[in-house]
Scaffold this active site. Structure first.
Site: not given
Ligand code: R5P
Length: 288
Positions: A35, A127, A190, A192, A216, A220, A224
């Site tokens: 690997g 980010h 929001k 978390r 955004d 991911d 969110t």
């Molecule tokens: C958070 O602070 C980022 O800007 C994104 O909103 C977040 O990481 C997106 O992640 P997910 O799609 O898993 O909610």
């Protein structure tokens, strides 16, 4: 000037090369049985300005390691200047300690890239803006906003409200709104409870009867943005668009994004196209 691509997003690298009217440089890249990675640049780059394109997207550790090995190979081949072009900077969300005994992995990654021998970084929509300061070498921070805005303009949307899906994204959404003819701004509050689990509480601002454009840096798992969209619909938004630079799309993003909450999900190609993650509402724009 020489341009080389890692294996993370060859499609984007080829597009950049086409745009510049040049070929990607020849490079051998292979894995040993165990690997371990092997990279060899196949032409002289002595005294050259070398650009290495490699987003650190999934599999993030492999792609990051490949970038480090490429940088090291170029440094040892006497390149004059090595620019790491990182369209998507993985680990960017680990940009501070939120609890004791955690790593600030975004800083660790910056150290590794610098230590490997990069002289300059070109990154897109980090980010958080402070990641620029994690590097003691020059970093050019570029944005996908012009590409996203050009596309939105072509849709001729009316009565737009730009929505930040969380408080951390307000500066990004505000700048987007300003460029969108000073559109009004709304913010989703929001909270978390756990990693990759989003809980939406409140909308600050007026979205009733409007076209909500959520902005955004990345999608991911889409928790969110989809929780945000659900709330916007509940608050009376007429249409909801999602705009994000980095389409990470970890499961169950595709299910969430294609569930009818969005008119369109507009992303860029900083992360390679994956046919299994395609869905009718998806629009992918090039930032090459
Ligand atoms: C958070 O602070 C980022 O800007 C994104 O909103 C977040 O990481 C997106 O992640 P997910 O799609 O898993 O909610």
């Amino acid at each position: 000037l020489r341009l080389f691509s890692g294996s993370a997003n060859l499609e984007l690298s080829q597009e950049v090369a086409r745009y510049l009217g040049m070929d990607l440089g020849p490079m051998i890249r292979k894995r040993f049985a165990d690997g371990e990675l092997y990279v060899q640049i196949q032409e002289s780059i002595r005294g050259c300005d070398v650009y290495l394109i490699q987003p650190s997207c999934n599999p993030v550790n492999d792609n990051l390691m490949e970038l480090l090995v490429m940088i090291d190979a170029c440094r040892r081949a006497s390149a004059r200047q090595i620019t790491a072009v990182i369209p998507y900077y993985g680990y960017a969300r680990a940009d501070r300690k939120t609890a004791g005994r955690e790593s600030i992995t975004a800083k660790l990654v910056a150290n590794l890239i610098t230590q490997a021998g990069a002289n300059r970084i070109l990154a897109m929509d980090l980010h958080s803006a402070q990641i620029q300061g994690y590097f003691d070498i020059p970093l050019d921070h570029v944005y996908s906003t012009p590409v996203l805005l050009e596309y939105l303009a072509s849709k001729d949307l009316s009565d737009i409200v730009v929505v930040s899906p969380d408080v951390g994204g307000v500066a990004r959404a505000r700048s987007f709104a300003k460029k969108l003819n000073d559109a009004p701004l709304a913010i989703i509050d929001k909270r978390r409870q756990a990693h990759n689990v989003a809980e939406v509480l409140n909308v600050i601002g007026d979205v009733k009867g409007k076209t909500a454009v959520m902005v955004d840096d990345m999608i991911d798992t889409a928790g969110t943005i989809s929780e945000g969209a659900r709330l916007l619909r509940k608050e009376g938004a007429r249409q909801v668009y999602a705009c994000a630079t980095h389409a990470v799309f970890s499961p169950p993003a595709v299910e969430r994004l294609s569930s009818g909450l969005f008119e369109e999900v507009i992303v860029t190609n900083t992360i390679p196209y994956d046919n299994s993650k395609n869905f009718p509402q998806l629009k992918r724009l090039s930032v090459a």
